[in-house]
Design an enzyme around this catalytic site. Structure first.
Site, PDB file in Angstrom:
ATOM      1  N   GLY A  29       0.830  -1.203   0.000  1.00 14.78           N
ATOM      2  CA  GLY A  29       0.000   0.000   0.000  1.00 14.78           C
ATOM      3  C   GLY A  29       0.863   1.250   0.000  1.00 14.78           C
ATOM      4  O   GLY A  29       0.563   2.223   0.695  1.00 14.78           O
ATOM      5  N   ASP A  65      -2.547  -7.822  -5.252  1.00 17.48           N
ATOM      6  CA  ASP A  65      -3.558  -7.742  -4.202  1.00 17.48           C
ATOM      7  C   ASP A  65      -3.034  -8.532  -3.002  1.00 17.48           C
ATOM      8  O   ASP A  65      -2.828  -9.753  -3.108  1.00 17.48           O
ATOM      9  CB  ASP A  65      -4.861  -8.352  -4.746  1.00 17.48           C
ATOM     10  CG  ASP A  65      -5.985  -8.329  -3.738  1.00 17.48           C
ATOM     11  OD1 ASP A  65      -5.734  -8.081  -2.540  1.00 17.48           O
ATOM     12  OD2 ASP A  65      -7.134  -8.575  -4.153  1.00 17.48           O
ATOM     13  N   TYR A  97     -13.147  -3.930  10.754  1.00 14.76           N
ATOM     14  CA  TYR A  97     -11.855  -3.231  10.704  1.00 14.76           C
ATOM     15  C   TYR A  97     -11.125  -3.374  12.049  1.00 14.76           C
ATOM     16  O   TYR A  97      -9.939  -3.707  12.089  1.00 14.76           O
ATOM     17  CB  TYR A  97     -12.099  -1.757  10.361  1.00 14.76           C
ATOM     18  CG  TYR A  97     -10.838  -0.927  10.221  1.00 14.76           C
ATOM     19  CD1 TYR A  97     -10.017  -1.050   9.103  1.00 14.76           C
ATOM     20  CD2 TYR A  97     -10.473  -0.015  11.203  1.00 14.76           C
ATOM     21  CE1 TYR A  97      -8.868  -0.284   8.972  1.00 14.76           C
ATOM     22  CE2 TYR A  97      -9.324   0.754  11.082  1.00 14.76           C
ATOM     23  CZ  TYR A  97      -8.518   0.613   9.962  1.00 14.76           C
ATOM     24  OH  TYR A  97      -7.377   1.372   9.850  1.00 14.76           O
ATOM     25  N   LYS A 124      -7.571  -5.318  12.830  1.00 16.33           N
ATOM     26  CA  LYS A 124      -6.416  -4.609  13.393  1.00 16.33           C
ATOM     27  C   LYS A 124      -6.010  -5.203  14.748  1.00 16.33           C
ATOM     28  O   LYS A 124      -4.829  -5.235  15.085  1.00 16.33           O
ATOM     29  CB  LYS A 124      -6.742  -3.114  13.526  1.00 16.33           C
ATOM     30  CG  LYS A 124      -6.915  -2.424  12.161  1.00 16.33           C
ATOM     31  CD  LYS A 124      -5.644  -2.470  11.358  1.00 16.33           C
ATOM     32  CE  LYS A 124      -5.746  -1.766  10.018  1.00 16.33           C
ATOM     33  NZ  LYS A 124      -4.494  -1.808   9.257  1.00 16.33           N
TER      34      LYS A 124
END
Ligand code: NAP
Length: 249
Positions: free
Chosen positions: A13, A65, A157, A161
């Site tokens: 990323g 990806d 999310y 994390k």
């Protein structure tokens, strides 16, 4: 920060936001090569390549990806083939799809867990063998304040994390004897595309909850990543370093 001469770094990323800031920070710190992974934003990835080159390192954009485990293995193999080593892996690629838990779709749950958590696992698995062979390496996973505190509207999310923190600690124990250190950086609210979607009211509420009374900059997170990857952090592994302006202590 010194100590990155001849080092090869992979930032996932790396086309935008915190990943781009990390890529540039490693180049400025003297890394030989920075490989910049991205998902689809070719123009942004090429801009990072340019910035890394201007900072004095070789740069290569690599589209794959991270949720595709075979693609992660191939990416590491091609880095070893081209550059002979991989010294630093920054698992930064991440997505957030916010929704109240009763409305979370299966595919959005899977997407966040697959990119944010499985992707990091797949790259750690692929990178650990060459790092073992070269007798050292540093891995930094980008977790989040909400992985530590939880956050309404971010069940998937937050779970991804929080999972990254467990992954970081387990792998830190497993790889320590091979001189591979594994740490996490936990940003609070940082000014990037991910947080630019917040409306003014929510942004104000967030800033009001930050003792340092502002959003963080991607470069401020990158400095923490750089530190944990550097020899200055040689005795630090399994740590979660908060970069959150005091929002959660
Ligand atoms: P961002 O600006 O939204 O950028 C996301 C990056 O991830 C882009 O480079 C994107 O590539 C890449 N990406 C997305 N899905 C991918 C996939 N499947 N495979 C490979 N790359 C993929 O994000 P950010 O705000 O810089 O956040 C970076 C990391 O820090 C994330 O893990 C995020 O969860 C974490 N974090 C951010 C904040 C914050 O406030 N911003 C706070 C805590 C934690 P393309 O450009 O090609 O789409």
């Amino acid at each position: 920060m010194s100590g990155f001469k001849d080092k090869v770094v992979l930032v996932t990323g790396g086309s935008r936001g915190i990943g781009r800031a990390c890529a540039v920070a490693f180049a400025k710190a003297g890394a030989a090569t920075v490989v910049i992974n991205y998902a689809g934003n070719e123009a942004a990835a090429q801009e990072t390549v340019k910035l890394v080159q201007e900072a004095g390192a070789k740069a290569e954009a690599m589209k794959f990806d991270v949720s595709d485990t075979a693609a992660c293995s191939s990416a590491v193999e091609s880095i070893i083939k081209a550059h002979g080593r991989l010294d630093v892996l920054v698992n930064n690629a991440g997505v957030a799809v916010d929704a109240l838990v009763m409305r979370v779709k299966d595919e959005d749950w899977d997407k966040q867990l697959d990119i944010n958590l499985k992707g990091a696992f797949a790259l750690i698995r692929a990178a650990s063998r060459p790092m073992m062979k070269q007798r050292g390496g540093a891995i930094i996973n980008l977790t989040s304040i909400v992985g530590e505190t939880g956050n309404g509207g971010q069940a998937a999310y937050s779970a991804s994390k929080a999972g990254l923190i467990g992954l970081t600690k387990a792998v830190a124990k497993e790889l320590a004897s091979r001189n591979i250190r594994v740490n996490a950086v936990s940003p609070g609210f940082i000014s990037t595309d991910m947080t630019n979607v917040l409306n003014d009211e929510l942004r104000k509420k967030l800033v009001d909850s930050v003792p340092l009374a502002r959003l963080g900059a991607p470069e401020e997170v990158a400095q923490a990543v750089l530190f944990l990857a550097s020899d200055a952090a040689a005795y630090i592994t399994g740590e979660v370093l908060k970069v959150n302006g005091g929002m959660y202590m």
